[in-house]
Design an enzyme around this catalytic site. Sequence first.
Site, mmCIF file in Angstrom:
data_model
loop_
_atom_site.group_PDB
_atom_site.id
_atom_site.type_symbol
_atom_site.label_atom_id
_atom_site.label_comp_id
_atom_site.label_asym_id
_atom_site.label_seq_id
_atom_site.Cartn_x
_atom_site.Cartn_y
_atom_site.Cartn_z
ATOM 1 C CG ASP A 36 11.205 -4.278 9.253
ATOM 2 O OD1 ASP A 36 10.808 -3.231 8.691
ATOM 3 O OD2 ASP A 36 11.082 -5.396 8.738
ATOM 4 C CB ALA A 40 3.568 -6.410 7.839
ATOM 5 C CG ASN A 41 7.168 -6.744 11.206
ATOM 6 O OD1 ASN A 41 6.808 -7.773 10.632
ATOM 7 N ND2 ASN A 41 8.249 -6.087 10.853
#
Length: 193
Positions: A36, A40-41
């Site tokens: 993922d 945002a990560n």
Amino acid sequence: FSTPENLLPLDRLVEIIFKCTRALDYAYHLGITHRDIKPANILLAASGNLGGDIKISDFGAALFSSGEVTRTQVSGIGSPAYMSPQQVREMPLTHQTDIYSLGVVMYQLLTGRLPFNANNNFGMIYAICNSEAPPPSTFRADLPPSLDAIVARAMQKELDARYATWEEFAHDLAQSFRNQQIASRQSMFPDSE
């Protein structure tokens, strides 16, 4: 994150992606595929004049493997815009799915836009599997050809054509950064000097 009106300087962008390759290579050597990777990560920790550390977060969707055998795989994990063709097809995954996803993040940092746009997840999945993204230089004329080439190789649909290792990806980024530094130094001092 970058928008077409607010793009990062190329040296900072290359530094961010390079540090991500090193962090994800470390995870890979621990037998972890993130699955993922998206803006945002990727956390940027500011530290004075230096670029700051990069932290990869949210390993909740990660695959843990021992050798070649995957211990867990749950379908429907990840953010469709950043998924590799193998991930959207629910094929067995390796670290090369994360390489593809980081290529999409790099594309977005370079251009301020995603490589594929669609009105829904089905359209996005179709584009990921069947369409070629325009080179980032289509949207940003100051890009050196080496960055177009790095993004293209990271985002190859077929595994054989994609970077096989994080080290290869990192090497090309470092080489591009060195070439960029040399070019900027040469432009500051004319050949006659």
